[in-house]
Structure formats: C-alpha cells, structure tokens
Design a protein around this motif. Sequence first.
Motif, PDB file in Angstrom:
ATOM      1  N   ASN A 146      -1.734   1.941 -12.788  1.00  0.00           N
ATOM      2  CA  ASN A 146      -1.007   1.706 -11.538  1.00  0.00           C
ATOM      3  C   ASN A 146      -1.915   1.847 -10.310  1.00  0.00           C
ATOM      4  O   ASN A 146      -1.697   1.229  -9.281  1.00  0.00           O
ATOM      5  N   TRP A 147      -2.916   2.703 -10.455  1.00  0.00           N
ATOM      6  CA  TRP A 147      -3.850   2.882  -9.333  1.00  0.00           C
ATOM      7  C   TRP A 147      -4.652   1.603  -9.082  1.00  0.00           C
ATOM      8  O   TRP A 147      -5.019   1.304  -7.951  1.00  0.00           O
ATOM      9  N   ASP A 148      -4.923   0.872 -10.150  1.00  0.00           N
ATOM     10  CA  ASP A 148      -5.660  -0.386  -9.971  1.00  0.00           C
ATOM     11  C   ASP A 148      -4.787  -1.412  -9.247  1.00  0.00           C
ATOM     12  O   ASP A 148      -5.278  -2.194  -8.438  1.00  0.00           O
ATOM     13  N   VAL A 149      -3.476  -1.339  -9.560  1.00  0.00           N
ATOM     14  CA  VAL A 149      -2.554  -2.246  -8.861  1.00  0.00           C
ATOM     15  C   VAL A 149      -2.560  -1.910  -7.360  1.00  0.00           C
ATOM     16  O   VAL A 149      -2.691  -2.787  -6.496  1.00  0.00           O
ATOM     17  N   LEU A 150      -2.476  -0.609  -7.060  1.00  0.00           N
ATOM     18  CA  LEU A 150      -2.497  -0.183  -5.653  1.00  0.00           C
ATOM     19  C   LEU A 150      -3.794  -0.648  -4.978  1.00  0.00           C
ATOM     20  O   LEU A 150      -3.777  -1.191  -3.868  1.00  0.00           O
ATOM     21  N   LYS A 151      -4.901  -0.464  -5.691  1.00  0.00           N
ATOM     22  CA  LYS A 151      -6.194  -0.885  -5.118  1.00  0.00           C
ATOM     23  C   LYS A 151      -6.189  -2.389  -4.844  1.00  0.00           C
ATOM     24  O   LYS A 151      -6.630  -2.839  -3.773  1.00  0.00           O
ATOM     25  N   GLY A 152      -5.635  -3.133  -5.792  1.00  0.00           N
ATOM     26  CA  GLY A 152      -5.577  -4.587  -5.612  1.00  0.00           C
ATOM     27  C   GLY A 152      -4.814  -4.939  -4.334  1.00  0.00           C
ATOM     28  O   GLY A 152      -5.264  -5.782  -3.540  1.00  0.00           O
ATOM     29  N   ILE A 153      -3.691  -4.276  -4.148  1.00  0.00           N
ATOM     30  CA  ILE A 153      -2.878  -4.583  -2.954  1.00  0.00           C
ATOM     31  C   ILE A 153      -3.652  -4.214  -1.677  1.00  0.00           C
ATOM     32  O   ILE A 153      -3.713  -4.982  -0.721  1.00  0.00           O
ATOM     33  N   LEU A 154      -4.267  -3.046  -1.689  1.00  0.00           N
ATOM     34  CA  LEU A 154      -4.992  -2.615  -0.479  1.00  0.00           C
ATOM     35  C   LEU A 154      -6.179  -3.529  -0.202  1.00  0.00           C
ATOM     36  O   LEU A 154      -6.460  -3.880   0.953  1.00  0.00           O
ATOM     37  N   ASP A 155      -6.859  -3.949  -1.268  1.00  0.00           N
ATOM     38  CA  ASP A 155      -8.054  -4.774  -1.093  1.00  0.00           C
ATOM     39  C   ASP A 155      -7.746  -6.211  -0.661  1.00  0.00           C
ATOM     40  O   ASP A 155      -8.665  -6.950  -0.304  1.00  0.00           O
ATOM     41  N   GLU A 156      -6.448  -6.572  -0.702  1.00  0.00           N
ATOM     42  CA  GLU A 156      -6.106  -7.916  -0.200  1.00  0.00           C
ATOM     43  C   GLU A 156      -6.471  -8.039   1.282  1.00  0.00           C
ATOM     44  O   GLU A 156      -6.652  -9.118   1.808  1.00  0.00           O
ATOM     45  N   HIS A 157      -6.527  -6.881   1.967  1.00  0.00           N
ATOM     46  CA  HIS A 157      -6.827  -6.929   3.401  1.00  0.00           C
ATOM     47  C   HIS A 157      -8.261  -6.477   3.663  1.00  0.00           C
ATOM     48  O   HIS A 157      -8.882  -5.810   2.820  1.00  0.00           O
ATOM     49  N   ASP A 158      -8.736  -6.793   4.821  1.00  0.00           N
ATOM     50  CA  ASP A 158     -10.077  -6.451   5.274  1.00  0.00           C
ATOM     51  C   ASP A 158     -10.382  -4.959   5.039  1.00  0.00           C
ATOM     52  O   ASP A 158      -9.558  -4.098   5.338  1.00  0.00           O
TER      53      ASP A 158
END
Length: 487
Positions: A95-107
């Motif tokens: 789930n942490w990778d999912v969170l990282k993916g969402i955060l990394d969508e932005h600058d």
Amino acid sequence: MLNPFDIIIFGGGGDLALRKLLPAMYRAYQEGNLPEGSRILPTVREETQRAEYIETAHKALKEFLAKDEFNAKDWKAFATFLVPVVSNVTAPDDNWDVLKGILDEHDSTKSRVFYLSLPPAVYGTCCEILSVKNLITPTSRVVVEKPIGYCGESAEAINGKIAEYFSEEQIFRIDHYLGKETVQNLMALRFSNSLFENMWDAKSIDNIQISISETVGLETRAGFYDKAGALRDMVQNHLLQLLCLVAMESPHKLNANSIRNEKLKVLEALRPLIGSDVDKNIIRGQYVPGDLNGKIVPGYLEELNEGSSKTETFVGIRAHIDNWRWAGVPFYLRTGKRMAKRCAEIVVQYKKVSHNVYEDSVGEIEPNRLVIRLQPEETIQLTLMSKRLDNLEMQLEPVTMNIELSQAYSNGFHSDAYKRLMLDAAANNPSLFIHRDEVRQAWKWIDPIIDRWQEKGKPALYRAGSWGPEDADELLAENNHVWFNTG
Ligand code: BG6
C-alpha cells in the motif's frame, strides 16, 4: 497565496481527523486558502474503509461544522481535494507503494505534509517506513501531535527516532493552543502596546493566573486519558506554552527561532518542584458525581467503569519563574475537567496602590485586574477603580472596560486553530510549533511531579460542576490570593 500542497493524514478515520482536521481543511477551502492542485490524503487501514471514506467525511463535516458553514455546493467542491488511501503504519507493505505512486504524480518540489494523527508509540515506525519507501522529499515535513511521550525519557526516544529521518526544520510539533487566534493576540497585546509591557513585571504585578476549565468529562478517550491525566494532557503542553507567552521577553523578531528561544528561557527559569515541594505547591483532583448546569453527571470512576484510579482530572499549581522580571510573583496554573464553566483565561492581578489616600474616606481599594479570555468568548477586560458619579460622596468602585473581540470582527471568519497550523505547516512556517528543546525542558519540569505522585498521596475529590477541590482554594489562600472564577 500558498502554493499547492499534499497533506497526508495518517489516522484519517480517527477522532482527531474527523472532528478537527477535515473541518479545518474545509474551512480553508471556503475561505479560499486551499490552493487548487492541493490534495488531502487521509489514510485508513482497510480497502472497505477507503471505499466508504468520502461518505465518512461527508457525515463528519455535517456533524462537526457549524450549521452555517456546511453546504452541499462547497462540500462537492471540497470532496474533489480528498484522495483516501490505505496504509498500515506499522508494516511497509505494498500500500505504501500505491501512496508513493499517487504522490509522485506531482512535481517533487510540491510541499508534502505527513500529519501523524496516530499514537506517539508508532511515530518512529511510521517515519522509518516513510524513509524506507522513499517518500520523504526535501520539501516534506512531518506534523506530530502532543503529548509527545509519557515522560522526558519516552519523549526523547520518540523525538530521537523521528530525527533519524527528518531534520529539526522538517518536524512540526503541534500544540493546538498556539494556533488559537486569541493566543496569538496575547503576543500582539504585549508587544504592540507600550501600555501593558511597561507594567509587565514583579514591580507592578502581584500574581498571574492561567486557567483552562472544561465542562466535558472523559468523552470517548478513557483508554488514553486514564494513562495520561491532566498533568500530561494539559499542563505539560497547553498551560506551559501559555505561561511562556505570558512571561517571555520580547523576541527580537517575530520568527520561529526568536520566539522559541524566548519561550525556552522561561521554561529554564521555572523553579523546579521536587519531592515535598510538589505536595506544598500542587493540588491534584478527581471529580465525583455532581450537578453540572442543572444535570447530575457521573464521577470519573463511574465514567471509567473502574473501581479505582489515581488519575488526576484537575491540577492547580503555584509556580515561580526565577528571573529578574518575575522574582516573587506567583503564577497559578489550573486546569480541570467537569468544572463549573468552560473557560480559558489569563488573569493579571496588579498590585495595590503604593499609598491609599482614600483610606479614611473609602477604605480598601481594589487593585487593577486585566483578564484576557481566550474562550468561549474572546474578550479583554480591564478593571479600574472609579468614583461614583451619581452622588456627592467620595465613593469608589471597580468598573470594568470590556473589549469583545469577536464582535469587533464579524466577517464570517471561523477562527480554527488546526486550520491555521495545518496551513502554516504547508507553508513551512514553524513559528507556532514547538522545538525539541522546549519539549525536553517542559518534561524536565513535569517528570519530578509525576515521580512524587507515583510514590505518595492521591487526588483530592471535587464535585463535578464545581471549581475544583477546596485544597486548591487553600493553596492560594496561603498567599492571600483567590482564584478568579468567571461568571
Ligand atoms: C486537548 C486535550 O489537547 O485539548 C483534551 O487532549 C482537551 O483533553 C482539549 O479537552 C481542549 O482543547 P480546547 O481547544 O477545546 O480548549
């Protein structure tokens, strides 16, 4: 205007998040202070909770916002900022990778605020996972709630663990009292008016009382509260922070370093209370059933559903600050649950006039008093002696100048400590947050009190709906003082 930010609220389904943090962000939105492109990412433990989160948030906002604040149109717009995610804060799962993916969508330069609305015991693990999973960027900050730890040692351990992953500049320790607009006004009152500042010392002031009384009891927090008690829950943080703002020297600039340095000096100058000093200068109390505004409410033990507990729900303290400015001035600190009224105020009791020319004609003259009330109403009251104008006699009586601050500003602004502090964290402004040194110093003063209470004595009982145990009145009577009780 603030730049867009992401705020990840760990413990997004918890009481604090639903009661305070979401309403705070909703208010920020309504006032135009939630920049487009920002995201609020509350974390929950299960996928089903994630799927239902928008509905959970909807219900919470309807319940915890004032009636005139909630409306369907703003809710619809606000809901677009919410991105619920699943996260297990004690295990570095996928789930942490999912969170990282969402955060990394932005600058990657976007402000990232990790708000740990979690038990302090898991702060360290959560920060460690944030680091292992590469979620911490140079523009990331972590916000942690009080009380940090249960004593100086545990606080050091928690602060030490967080510091392994975040620099001190990135750590925002929250004390929501510092976010109250009226608490900031305390500094404004002191440092933008020569009238008060020139009479703000032992030469003019007889004693100062800082009191936070509450009418609520345990609410839903029995598990936490019975371990913490009023000393850890209110004195170690809120009351000592207010004391610092009242007693500190003027910071040379209004920046975080200057303010925190001045507060720290007050904590360092607080006279330690150790061993029998604790018995002589501190009263602890626990409420028993009583009449609160016409309704009989249960006592602490009944609410707790336990036969016995020594946890204090009231604390009254006589403290001294050993420095040039405050030598000899008692500072009385008081807080309690299930007291007669909800009120937080600072009472500055001035000295009597040095020579009473009215002694023969009028008798005693009451000394001046300044009352700064932080809640429920925001007022400043100054009591002066004045001649009665309705007769020829020389009759003096106290009259009170009353400034009602909330009526002075009626533009619909909802003052909300959490809103201010969350936005400050997003803007990287730490002035109203607490430095590690302050936490350390505050615990240094509190620890010997806890030690003494563990080895000796028990709380004095007071009726719910009263102003606390009689012993607290006697404490002040020893110095010929009385508590100023509102109303
Ligand atoms: C919290 C305490 O920090 O402050 C609570 O944990 C207390 O026990 C609360 O009720 C009081 O805050 P306020 O803003 O309602 O005075």
